[in-house]
Design a protein around this motif. Structure first.
Motif, PDB file in Angstrom:
ATOM      1  N   VAL A  47       6.138   8.140   4.431  1.00 30.34           N
ATOM      2  CA  VAL A  47       5.137   6.762   4.433  1.00 30.34           C
ATOM      3  C   VAL A  47       6.084   6.057   5.154  1.00 30.34           C
ATOM      4  O   VAL A  47       5.828   4.410   5.680  1.00 30.34           O
ATOM      5  CB  VAL A  47       4.967   6.398   2.941  1.00 30.34           C
ATOM      6  N   SER A  53       0.841  -1.317  -0.036  1.00 33.45           N
ATOM      7  CA  SER A  53       0.249  -0.598  -0.467  1.00 33.45           C
ATOM      8  C   SER A  53       0.544   1.397  -0.012  1.00 33.45           C
ATOM      9  O   SER A  53       0.426   2.530  -0.563  1.00 33.45           O
ATOM     10  CB  SER A  53      -0.635   0.135   0.901  1.00 33.45           C
ATOM     11  N   ASP A  74      -5.407   8.600   1.609  1.00 30.41           N
ATOM     12  CA  ASP A  74      -4.095   8.235   2.434  1.00 30.41           C
ATOM     13  C   ASP A  74      -2.620   9.282   1.262  1.00 30.41           C
ATOM     14  O   ASP A  74      -1.407   9.352   1.897  1.00 30.41           O
ATOM     15  CB  ASP A  74      -3.199   7.249   2.209  1.00 30.41           C
ATOM     16  N   ALA A  75      -2.784   9.080   0.149  1.00 32.50           N
ATOM     17  CA  ALA A  75      -2.127   9.995  -0.832  1.00 32.50           C
ATOM     18  C   ALA A  75      -2.375  11.193   0.207  1.00 32.50           C
ATOM     19  O   ALA A  75      -1.184  12.325   0.346  1.00 32.50           O
ATOM     20  CB  ALA A  75      -1.800  10.190  -1.713  1.00 32.50           C
ATOM     21  N   VAL A 134       0.497   4.084  -2.397  1.00 33.20           N
ATOM     22  CA  VAL A 134       0.611   5.651  -1.788  1.00 33.20           C
ATOM     23  C   VAL A 134       1.176   6.393  -2.706  1.00 33.20           C
ATOM     24  O   VAL A 134       1.009   7.333  -3.007  1.00 33.20           O
ATOM     25  CB  VAL A 134       0.487   5.947  -0.306  1.00 33.20           C
ATOM     26  N   ARG A 190      -7.429   5.284  -0.678  1.00 30.41           N
ATOM     27  CA  ARG A 190      -6.546   5.253  -1.444  1.00 30.41           C
ATOM     28  C   ARG A 190      -5.994   7.304  -1.431  1.00 30.41           C
ATOM     29  O   ARG A 190      -4.536   7.730  -1.087  1.00 30.41           O
ATOM     30  CB  ARG A 190      -6.057   4.035  -2.016  1.00 30.41           C
TER      31      ARG A 190
END
Lengths: 313, 282, 334
Positions: A294, A11, B119-120, A15, B116
């Motif tokens: 991240v 993920s 999230d980005a 992202v 997603r």
């Protein structure tokens, strides 16, 4: 556990891909031809056309996008228009102040926020709790640049305890760097401690009402031991999360503070790039900052396994 | 009946005195913005070079800025832009966020994609994303609203999605589905009514964040054009005179703190009252 | 009561108050009971009767600051021979007794152990504190204790975390923890309620065996009369925060004096099969418990109640080693 980490890694890649996509296409929304922008006002139509070809700007946008993604995947973030060097190099040159500022700020925030949050939970509803919660609320709503200006006036201009701005001469000893970072780190530490206080308080309150805390008390342990070993040990996971995320967000989120204190960090680089419309630099900085975010998230996940034995199996 | 439940609602909300105080302050600031032309003692744009950078006095309660303009009047007018932008951000992000949040929470197939993207967007610090967006869109009040809405919409999506996921499994939604109520109606009536309270709480917080972020953007020179007095632009243009005239920077900042703080306290009060779990804990 | 053997624990007229959002409540109001060395006393009552609050008050573990002991005494005879009132004992002194002389086993084995510490560490922590052992010997003692509570592979399992064990195993760990410093009084608050029936029986046998070996007094809190019959020497029955009847297990089961006790006994499967209908006596669901009203608290649910029962407060009547809180127990029994 490995499966879970693998899934997280997956993920993470998604992202990052989305961030890259967003950054690329949004940049294309910007008014003006990047080539024309690069060459300035005196450029001829011919010059612009040539440059468009050099940078592949004449190709279809999807082709450009795929080419760009390829470059990014190999770590090439492009060339700065104004700085005349690779973006990655420009960012690397600015990384040190940003790194230490984030590190010091999050340390201040955690050193202030965690004990305050614990005290606030232990004496819930009492005077300590009211004072801590009130101050945390206040801190969360102070604009950091304004607090920075006030601190500069107070501690640098009037009292002269700290340098007004900057990061010292190149090659200056580390202590001088620390002196330059003291005020901005304090400002960011105060502003960011609010969230840590709230999280610590909430998770300590949750844990303090658990049965095993009662068991610990029934063993005759001192209250200090009950709170710090038995309760805090279990409240650590959410606290580590919030401290980690604070650190992650400070890497690119200290823009305003870096500007106020004239620190030559990544934030400062972004601001000057924005004002000069140096899009490759903005894009590169966004990718790097998101990447760090991240990665720190992944790191937090790994730390969990050391803190909470239940995650390990 | 209606009236008494409203009364109960208010009494519960204002049980903590601080919430009441914050609510009054908030109303006062809003009123100040609305009635600016009648309240402001001077014209906010009148330049009087002879009276530049004067400390607070009887004539100019909060002093004057580098052009001799009355700071109090500029703060009063500045409230219009600062709060106006904040309010617009709240409305846009609430509408868009609720829509996407409902879709993510109700339709499994859309959940992955939407979350997603969320999230980005959340992988970038608020201010960095905002400054990037303003940079590509161009600096104007409208674009600041647009940029900040993009920044804060993901928060609303998360909240709405989380509540939707819980509510869609509740018996009454099941029952509605079994009775043949259409998906659109289930979403719009049943779930929407139930996610309203967390969204409302989030709205007050976003309002506070937006006021702070707008100030930050203006300060960086990537916000609204400096001619328009907002609290952020006042600090930005005043900062180089801070050494001689601290009031140029101090008072607009206090206005920001006061507005954001009262929004946050009211939001907290709302949450404590609307969240039954928390209510019990208090 | 046992005048010749002075009690290990003697609770006298205990009253506990809680501050809540809706004002003050009194979940315990007039609890008197005693536990002698080597004796098992069962404290019986339905949920909300105040039995758990009584045990928490004894340990000084009432949730603060909402709960407090507002009346009565909790006398405990220390190993030194000195008797102290746990209700007024300063906290540092109370801590020296907790875990060392008075230990407690809680109802929920799944949540009562700290998930981030190994079971060995949790036992050793208590041993080090109260017995002054070093780290290594405390861990050795922890392993011995696990062995004592019949956990196989004790030496290895001492390094395991609670989540690696089943509920029954965790309750054994809790018992090992409680017993680790040889307490003279064990308070067990529904220690088997959360467990399977077969595991329940094993845990009961374990507690009985350890009690015989160590010779401690046990205050066993339960709502299960079957468990009482199996384990207790004496029984104290609570209703709505008060003791309504006390007696030896044999006498109390044979000739219950309080209508509530009879009602409880009639609910036991063995008796119900004999055709005695327990529902005849208990007629309604208990009202708001903890609010002090006039008269006998059980009167609203009692099939035998008359107007006189609601007139004034009913005192605990003590005769030989039995006591009962009912105006009409002689009439009803006759």
């Amino acid at each position: 556990m490995w499966l879970k980490l693998g899934r997280r890694l997956g993920s993470l890649v998604i992202v990052m891909f989305l961030v890259a996509t967003m950054v690329f296409f949004l940049t294309r929304l910007a008014p003006g031809d990047p080539a024309a922008l690069m060459l300035g006002d005196q450029a001829t139509a011919e010059d612009i056309a040539r440059l468009r070809q050099v940078y592949g700007l004449d190709k279809p946008i999807l082709v450009q996008f795929i080419l760009w993604l390829k470059e990014i995947a190999t770590g090439n973030l492009g060339q700065s228009i104004f700085l005349q060097r690779p973006v990655i190099q420009a960012i690397a040159e600015r990384a040190e102040p940003t790194f230490f500022l984030a590190l010091f700020s999050v340390s201040v925030a955690a050193l202030v926020g965690i004990p305050a949050g614990i005290a606030s939970a232990v004496w819930r509803g009492r005077l300590v709790d009211q004072i801590v919660s009130g101050l945390a609320m206040l801190a969360a709503n102070i604009p950091s640049f304004w607090l920075g200006l006030i601190f500069i006036q107070l501690f640098a201009v009037r009292l002269g305890w700290f340098p007004v701005a900057g990061y010292g001469e190149p090659g200056a000893p580390f202590m001088e760097r620390v002196l330059h970072l003291a005020l901005p780190a304090t400002v960011l530490g105060i502003v960011n401690s609010a969230l840590i206080v709230r999280f610590t308080r909430a998770s300590m309150l949750d844990v303090l009402s658990e049965d095993y805390v009662r068991t610990a008390r029934s063993k005759g342990l001192s209250e200090v031991r009950v709170v710090l070993r038995h309760a805090f040990g279990n409240a650590l996971v959410p606290i580590i999360t919030v401290v980690g995320l604070t650190a992650a967000l400070l890497v690119g989120g200290a823009i305003v503070t870096e500007t106020v204190f004239g620190l030559p960090g990544i934030g400062n680089l972004v601001v000057s790039a924005v004002l000069r419309r140096d899009y490759p630099v903005i894009q590169g900085a966004l990718i790097v900052v998101a990447g760090i975010y991240v990665l720190i998230n992944l790191l937090i996940d790994i730390i969990y396994t050391f803190v909470d034995p239940r995650v390990r199996y | 009946m209606e009236q008494s439940s409203l009364l109960l609602f208010l009494r519960r909300m204002f049980r903590r005195k601080l919430v009441l105080v914050a609510f009054v302050v908030l109303c006062a600031i809003m009123l100040m913005a609305l009635l600016a032309p009648w309240i402001a003692p001077h014209e906010p744009t009148t330049i009087r070079v002879v009276r530049r950078l004067k400390p607070p006095s009887e004539l100019n309660w909060l002093g004057t800025d580098e052009f001799g303009r009355d700071i109090l009047s500029r703060i009063v007018y500045g409230a219009r832009a600062s709060l106006g932008i904040g309010l617009a951000v709240v409305l846009v992000s609430m509408t868009v966020g609720t829509l996407f949040g409902l879709m993510a929470g109700y339709f499994r197939s859309l959940d992955g994609i939407i979350m997603r993207v969320v999230d980005a967007l959340m992988a970038l610090p608020d201010i960095l994303l905002a400054i990037f967006l303003v940079a590509v869109l161009g600096a104007s009040a409208f674009n600041v609203v647009l940029a900040l809405s993009i920044v804060y919409t993901p928060r609303v999506i998360r909240v709405v999605r989380a509540s939707t996921l819980v509510i869609r499994e509740l018996p009454f939604v099941e029952a509605a589905r079994a009775l043949g109520v259409s998906t659109r109606r289930i979403l719009s009536v049943h779930i929407l009514l139930n996610v309203a309270s967390p969204v409302l709480v989030q709205a007050t917080f976003i309002f506070a964040y937006a006021v702070l972020a707008e100030a930050g953007l203006s300060f960086l020179g990537a916000g609204v054009p400096p001619e328009l007095p907002t609290w952020g632009t006042m600090i930005a243009s005043g900062q180089q005179y801070a050494d001689q005239a601290f009031w140029v920077v101090l008072f607009p900042g206090l206005a920001i703190v006061l507005a954001a703080l009262s929004l946050q306290v009211v939001g907290d009060g709302l949450r404590d009252m609307l969240d039954p779990k928390l209510r019990k804990a208090l | 009561m046992n005048m010749d053997t002075p009690s290990l624990l003697s609770i006298q007229d205990l009253e506990v108050r809680f501050r809540t959002e809706d004002g003050e409540v009194t979940p315990v109001r007039g609890v008197t009971l005693s536990v002698s060395p080597g004796e098992t006393v069962a404290l019986v009552g339905e949920s909300g009767s105040g039995k758990s609050v009584t045990s928490l008050a004894t340990m000084g573990l009432l949730p603060r600051p909402a709960g407090r002991v507002s009346g009565g005494k909790i006398l405990f005879r220390q190993r030194s021979g000195q008797t102290v009132d746990l209700a007024t004992l300063p906290l540092p002194d109370l801590r020296r007794l907790r875990g060392a002389e008075i230990a407690m086993v809680f109802q929920e084995p799944m949540t009562s152990l700290n998930p981030v510490l190994t079971v060995g560490e949790q036992i050793a922590e208590s041993v080090r504190l109260h017995m002054g052992l070093g780290h290594a010997s405390a861990l050795k003692r922890a392993a011995e204790m696990l062995d004592l509570v019949e956990i196989p592979n004790a030496r290895r399992r001492v390094h395991e975390y609670p989540h690696q064990m089943s509920g029954g195993m965790r309750q054994r760990v809790m018992i090992a923890l409680a017993m680790s410093c040889n307490p003279s009084l064990l308070i067990a608050d529904e220690p088997t309620t959360a467990l399977d029936v077969t595991i329940q029986a094993q845990i009961l046998v374990l507690i009985q065996r350890l009690q015989r070996e160590i010779g401690m007094g046990v205050l066993f809190i339960t709502h299960n009369l079957g468990v009482v019959a199996e384990i207790a020497d004496r029984v104290t029955v609570m209703y709505a925060g008060q003791v309504v009847e006390t007696g030896s297990v044999g006498e109390l089961f044979r000739t219950p004096r309080h209508p509530y006790t009879s009602a409880l006994l009639n609910c036991l499967p063995a008796r119900a099969r004999r055709g005695e209908d327990g529902r005849r006596v208990v007629q309604s669901i208990p009202g708001s418990i903890g609010k002090v009203g006039n008269g006998c608290a059980f009167a609203p649910r009692c099939g035998q109640a008359t107007d006189s029962c609601q007139a004034g407060s009913v005192l605990l009547e003590t005769e030989m080693d039995r006591s009962v809180r009912c105006l009409r127990w002689r009439e009803i029994l006759a």
